[in-house]
Design a protein around this motif. Structure first.
Motif, PDB file in Angstrom:
ATOM      1  N   LEU A  44       0.835  -1.208   0.000  1.00  0.00           N
ATOM      2  CA  LEU A  44       0.000   0.000   0.000  1.00  0.00           C
ATOM      3  C   LEU A  44       0.869   1.258   0.000  1.00  0.00           C
ATOM      4  O   LEU A  44       0.609   2.203  -0.732  1.00  0.00           O
ATOM      5  CB  LEU A  44      -0.909   0.000   1.237  1.00  0.00           C
ATOM      6  CG  LEU A  44      -2.264  -0.695   1.094  1.00  0.00           C
ATOM      7  CD1 LEU A  44      -2.970  -0.768   2.434  1.00  0.00           C
ATOM      8  CD2 LEU A  44      -3.149   0.050   0.105  1.00  0.00           C
ATOM      9  N   ARG A  53      -3.833   6.793  -4.941  1.00  0.00           N
ATOM     10  CA  ARG A  53      -4.525   6.887  -3.658  1.00  0.00           C
ATOM     11  C   ARG A  53      -5.879   6.206  -3.753  1.00  0.00           C
ATOM     12  O   ARG A  53      -6.336   5.864  -4.836  1.00  0.00           O
ATOM     13  CB  ARG A  53      -4.709   8.345  -3.244  1.00  0.00           C
ATOM     14  CG  ARG A  53      -3.419   9.119  -3.249  1.00  0.00           C
ATOM     15  CD  ARG A  53      -3.347  10.143  -2.147  1.00  0.00           C
ATOM     16  NE  ARG A  53      -1.960  10.612  -2.009  1.00  0.00           N
ATOM     17  CZ  ARG A  53      -1.095  10.105  -1.163  1.00  0.00           C
ATOM     18  NH1 ARG A  53      -1.438   9.150  -0.335  1.00  0.00           N
ATOM     19  NH2 ARG A  53       0.153  10.565  -1.108  1.00  0.00           N
ATOM     20  N   ARG A  54      -6.512   6.022  -2.561  1.00  0.00           N
ATOM     21  CA  ARG A  54      -7.840   5.394  -2.560  1.00  0.00           C
ATOM     22  C   ARG A  54      -8.828   6.307  -3.275  1.00  0.00           C
ATOM     23  O   ARG A  54      -8.718   7.527  -3.199  1.00  0.00           O
ATOM     24  CB  ARG A  54      -8.290   5.129  -1.128  1.00  0.00           C
ATOM     25  CG  ARG A  54      -7.592   3.912  -0.558  1.00  0.00           C
ATOM     26  CD  ARG A  54      -7.666   3.899   0.921  1.00  0.00           C
ATOM     27  NE  ARG A  54      -9.049   3.787   1.364  1.00  0.00           N
ATOM     28  CZ  ARG A  54      -9.421   4.071   2.609  1.00  0.00           C
ATOM     29  NH1 ARG A  54      -8.556   4.480   3.490  1.00  0.00           N
ATOM     30  NH2 ARG A  54     -10.667   3.930   2.958  1.00  0.00           N
ATOM     31  N   GLN A  55      -9.804   5.666  -3.949  1.00  0.00           N
ATOM     32  CA  GLN A  55     -10.723   6.401  -4.817  1.00  0.00           C
ATOM     33  C   GLN A  55     -11.574   7.386  -4.009  1.00  0.00           C
ATOM     34  O   GLN A  55     -12.184   7.002  -3.014  1.00  0.00           O
ATOM     35  CB  GLN A  55     -11.650   5.414  -5.519  1.00  0.00           C
ATOM     36  CG  GLN A  55     -12.459   6.049  -6.621  1.00  0.00           C
ATOM     37  CD  GLN A  55     -13.096   4.973  -7.483  1.00  0.00           C
ATOM     38  OE1 GLN A  55     -13.146   3.809  -7.110  1.00  0.00           O
ATOM     39  NE2 GLN A  55     -13.564   5.361  -8.637  1.00  0.00           N
ATOM     40  N   ALA A  59     -16.951   4.285  -0.281  1.00  0.00           N
ATOM     41  CA  ALA A  59     -17.601   4.258   1.041  1.00  0.00           C
ATOM     42  C   ALA A  59     -16.591   4.561   2.141  1.00  0.00           C
ATOM     43  O   ALA A  59     -16.847   5.334   3.058  1.00  0.00           O
ATOM     44  CB  ALA A  59     -18.240   2.898   1.265  1.00  0.00           C
ATOM     45  N   ASP A  60     -15.420   3.965   2.033  1.00  0.00           N
ATOM     46  CA  ASP A  60     -14.382   4.178   3.041  1.00  0.00           C
ATOM     47  C   ASP A  60     -13.926   5.625   3.061  1.00  0.00           C
ATOM     48  O   ASP A  60     -13.742   6.224   4.098  1.00  0.00           O
ATOM     49  CB  ASP A  60     -13.165   3.309   2.730  1.00  0.00           C
ATOM     50  CG  ASP A  60     -13.326   1.934   3.315  1.00  0.00           C
ATOM     51  OD1 ASP A  60     -14.459   1.616   3.719  1.00  0.00           O
ATOM     52  OD2 ASP A  60     -12.330   1.204   3.356  1.00  0.00           O
ATOM     53  N   GLU A  63     -16.334   7.904   4.645  1.00  0.00           N
ATOM     54  CA  GLU A  63     -16.290   7.744   6.097  1.00  0.00           C
ATOM     55  C   GLU A  63     -15.064   8.456   6.668  1.00  0.00           C
ATOM     56  O   GLU A  63     -15.127   9.097   7.704  1.00  0.00           O
ATOM     57  CB  GLU A  63     -16.254   6.244   6.436  1.00  0.00           C
ATOM     58  CG  GLU A  63     -16.430   5.933   7.893  1.00  0.00           C
ATOM     59  CD  GLU A  63     -17.779   6.382   8.424  1.00  0.00           C
ATOM     60  OE1 GLU A  63     -17.820   6.748   9.603  1.00  0.00           O
ATOM     61  OE2 GLU A  63     -18.763   6.399   7.657  1.00  0.00           O
ATOM     62  N   ASP A  64     -13.933   8.355   5.949  1.00  0.00           N
ATOM     63  CA  ASP A  64     -12.711   9.018   6.390  1.00  0.00           C
ATOM     64  C   ASP A  64     -12.942  10.522   6.539  1.00  0.00           C
ATOM     65  O   ASP A  64     -12.472  11.142   7.465  1.00  0.00           O
ATOM     66  CB  ASP A  64     -11.583   8.792   5.376  1.00  0.00           C
ATOM     67  CG  ASP A  64     -10.975   7.419   5.536  1.00  0.00           C
ATOM     68  OD1 ASP A  64     -11.217   6.794   6.576  1.00  0.00           O
ATOM     69  OD2 ASP A  64     -10.272   6.975   4.611  1.00  0.00           O
ATOM     70  N   THR A  67     -15.122  11.436   9.628  1.00  0.00           N
ATOM     71  CA  THR A  67     -14.547  11.258  10.971  1.00  0.00           C
ATOM     72  C   THR A  67     -13.262  12.069  11.138  1.00  0.00           C
ATOM     73  O   THR A  67     -12.697  12.543  10.205  1.00  0.00           O
ATOM     74  CB  THR A  67     -14.244   9.773  11.231  1.00  0.00           C
ATOM     75  OG1 THR A  67     -13.516   9.272  10.129  1.00  0.00           O
ATOM     76  CG2 THR A  67     -15.504   8.974  11.408  1.00  0.00           C
TER      77      THR A  67
END
Lengths: 67, 249
Positions: A44, A53-55, A59-60, A63-64, A67
């Motif tokens: 990673l 990077r993450r798309q 959903a994640d 959420e990131d 929070t």
């Protein structure tokens, strides 16, 4: 070694073998989860170093941001 | 925040990162106390002598072998009904750990059986049904690995896992339904345990320690699986970007 097993009588070898195998199986599981985790994290980090990077919008990711 | 709020991969990762070090420590502490009790406070059995000490690892391993499969079956319901990604992650993470504990139950049972029954193995109902459980674990692991995309394989494996759950009551009641060399249940009985407290307590402490260890291993394996899926989706995205860039060029 023989002295150590002596208190467990004539079946000491069976008891020692059972505990030795239990230690090996449990140690194997612990090593497996630690190495697998380290491998995933390394890969990673490698991707993130290359700018991948993450798309955004996953959903994640949503959420990131919450929070 | 309710329990179901943790069923989000990011929240699960944050929460588990905080809990996991405590779980490892607690498992090690309880197992150390259990091993001390198993070797220094528990007496010899009046019939089985010192071989009863094999029970302190055999019985927790056998309980966890069944518990892990029950967890896979429960997670499979989550996959089929709610299609929750963490349910499949949970099932997939539990399978190798369950297989390892089943293997341990079979081997320690064999090592206990030889001096007590005079044989390493007997094709009776309890031993055979636990061997089938071990083979089912291997089958599930192989089937999961057969799919490149875990999302595609999740529902098929979940159906198979639920069908296999019929083996759990067979294992539990095999000693009552058939004649077997294996002793009947002696802890979880309607009329209470038949084991003397001096042997029962070390067994329960070892079972608690092994369960804490299982939970720690399962959470760690779930974290790895979440990371593996993130990695896979990032790699796929990177590959798509490369193809799109080439098409434009």
């Amino acid at each position: 070694m023989t002295d150590l097993l002596a208190p467990f009588g004539e079946h000491a070898g069976f008891i020692a073998a059972a505990y030795a195998i239990a230690v090996m199986v449990i140690a194997g599981l612990i090593v497996w989860v630690r190495l697998d985790g380290a491998h995933q994290l390394r890969q990673l980090e490698d991707l993130e170093r290359r700018g991948i990077r993450r798309q955004a919008g996953s959903a994640d990711d949503m959420e990131d941001r919450r929070t | 925040m309710g329990v179901f709020d943790f069923a989000n991969p990011t929240r699960f990762m944050n929460f588990s990162a905080r809990v996991l070090p405590w779980l490892w420590g607690l498992a090690a502490l309880v197992l150390a106390v259990g091993l001390y009790m198993a070797f220094f406070t528990a007496p010899q059995d009046y019939q089985q002598g010192n071989t009863v000490r094999i029970m302190f690892i055999h019985v927790p391993a056998a309980w966890l072998a069944m518990f892990a499969y029950a967890l896979i079956a429960t997670s499979s319901i989550g996959t089929l009904v709610w299609r929750h990604p963490l349910a499949d992650v949970s099932a997939r993470a539990a399978a190798p750990i369950g297989a390892a504990f089943t293997f341990l139950a079979l081997v320690t049972g064999s090592l206990w059986g030889k001096p007590m029954w005079g044989t390493w193995w007997e094709w009776d109902a309890r031993l055979t049904s636990v061997l089938i459980l071990f083979l089912m674990y291997l089958g599930l692991i192989a089937l999961w690995r057969a799919f490149d995309d875990p999302g595609r394989g999740a529902r098929i494996v979940a159906v198979l896992a639920l069908v296999g759950a019929v083996n759990l009551p067979i294992i539990k009641f095999s000693v009552d339904w058939w004649n077997t060399l294996h002793q009947p249940a002696s802890v979880f009985r309607f009329d209470g345990p038949t084991i003397h407290p001096t042997i029962l307590w070390p067994l329960l402490v070892m079972a608690l320690g092994a369960t804490l260890l299982f939970v720690a291993l399962h959470i760690a394996a779930m974290r790895n699986e979440v990371l593996r899926r993130r990695l896979r989706s990032m790699q796929a995205r990177a590959a798509r970007s490369t193809i799109a860039a080439r098409a434009v060029a």
